[in-house]
Design an enzyme around this catalytic site. Structure first.
Site, PDB file in Angstrom:
ATOM      1  N   SER A 231       9.590  30.527   0.572  1.00 25.60           N
ATOM      2  CA  SER A 231      10.491  29.725   1.718  1.00 25.60           C
ATOM      3  C   SER A 231       9.956  30.222   3.025  1.00 25.60           C
ATOM      4  CB  SER A 231      11.866  30.357   1.771  1.00 25.60           C
ATOM      5  OG  SER A 231      12.295  30.012   2.897  1.00 25.60           O
ATOM      6  N   ARG A 271      -7.929 -18.563  -4.112  1.00 25.23           N
ATOM      7  CA  ARG A 271      -8.201 -17.169  -3.579  1.00 25.23           C
ATOM      8  C   ARG A 271      -7.358 -16.789  -2.742  1.00 25.23           C
ATOM      9  NH1 ARG A 271     -13.689 -15.849  -3.079  1.00 25.23           N
ATOM     10  NH2 ARG A 271     -13.078 -13.908  -2.299  1.00 25.23           N
TER      11      ARG A 271
END
Length: 357
Positions: A231, A271
């Protein structure tokens, strides 16, 4: 490559990087040309020019035709991009399955070692009935094996359809396409199946991480990461950092897979107008995050610390409450109430060993 936005990203190596993408597209072009050319192309320059045509193949072809004017003839941009994506995906899945095999091996050992280690089962966060830690690990292991099975079933097809899937230019050129090569310009199952399988992997990894996060809480203390993270303000803390990072991946990959399905649903004509384009970066993030999560899970389970005494103490402290179901079944309760947990562990471990060969 390191990424401040995604700590641990370097675990994914070169998979689905810009350089990997460029190399895969060049390999597709070389294979179509039938020659190992060894083109040297600057990825940054190609990327800068990709916007004008909507994809990186157009500036790439411009460069390679400076030395080989007949390169790319018969192909369309989507043939090259899709084939390159599948090449990269196949390589990434090979690495991913290797990491999952490491996880499977370790979990099988843990399940065997703790086949009969008693602990309390928890359902809806509350104490339920007695179980064993080996049974819990077997549940983890089942999820990983299922995820690996899904990966094993994937296919990574080339894309050879030409401008609109009819292969008109290819036919006109007299080129033969290998039998069985599909045309999937607007049928995107190879991509969505890949996305689903990858998300399944992070599901399985998170199944482990979630339990480690919960069971390593100080008030439970039944598991602990081998070397918890620190921490910035509390030096005494040993956070379950790997588990947290694995959970992070599992919280984001389902949305990426969903984007692939949305792109597939938006296919139109012969497409697509944007659905195809949405896949590339989505796949990159999904593949890399899954690779990172699997690698972190392998490290997590390799160093996992199991406190069997704490598990036994918690079960004992639960008292008669965990035997309520048993007493409703019989007037002469057995000293343990594990059902066929041991047989299940044996079955899953055998499956794991079979998958490892």
């Amino acid at each position: 490559m390191a990424d401040l936005f995604w700590p641990g990203d370097e675990r994914a190596g070169s998979h689905f990087t810009t350089e990997d993408f460029l190399g895969a597209m060049l390999a597709v072009e070389e294979e179509w040309l039938g020659a190992e050319v060894g083109w040297v192309v600057d990825a940054h320059d190609v990327a800068l020019e990709a916007e004008s045509g909507g994809n990186p193949v157009i500036p790439l072809v411009k460069r390679i035709r400076e030395t080989y004017p007949n390169a790319h003839r018969g192909l369309t941009s989507q043939d090259v991009v899709d084939s390159a994506l599948m090449r990269m995906a196949e390589s990434a899945v090979t690495t991913l399955r290797r990491d999952l095999a490491t996880v499977v091996r370790r979990l099988a050992d843990l399940a065997e070692a703790h086949r009969d280690t008693p602990m309390v089962a928890r359902t809806l966060t509350q104490h339920a009935v007695p179980t064993t830690f080996g049974f819990r690990v077997a549940a983890w292991l089942t999820a990983v094996l299922d995820a690996d099975d899904d990966l094993a079933r994937l296919a990574f097809p080339q894309q050879l359809g030409g401008a609109a899937g009819t292969r008109a230019a290819i036919v006109e050129l007299g080129r033969e396409v290998p039998a069985g090569v599909p045309r999937w310009h607007t049928t995107r199952a190879p991509v969505t199946r890949l996305g689903d399988a990858l998300a399944g992997c992070t599901d399985a990894c998170a199944r482990i991480a979630n339990d480690v996060v919960t069971m390593s809480r100080p008030e439970i203390g039944e598991l602990a990461e081998g070397s918890g993270g620190g921490s910035s303000t509390m030096p005494n803390k040993a956070n379950p950092t790997l588990s947290v990072l694995v959970r992070r991946a599992a919280l984001t990959t389902p949305q990426l897979a969903a984007t692939l399905h949305l792109a597939a649903a938006q296919q139109v004509d012969d497409r697509a107008d944007g659905g195809w384009h949405a896949e590339w970066a989505t796949l990159r993030d999904l593949v890399r995050r899954t690779l990172v999560a699997a690698s972190q899970t392998a490290t997590l389970v390799a160093d996992l610390r199991v406190d069997a005494d704490r598990m036994a103490a918690t079960l004992a402290a639960a008292g008669e409450a965990v035997l309520a179901e048993q007493r409703s079944m019989t007037d002469d309760p057995a000293p343990t109430y594990f059902g066929d947990a041991g047989a299940y562990v044996d079955h899953v471990v055998a499956r794991a060993k079979g998958s490892l060969g």
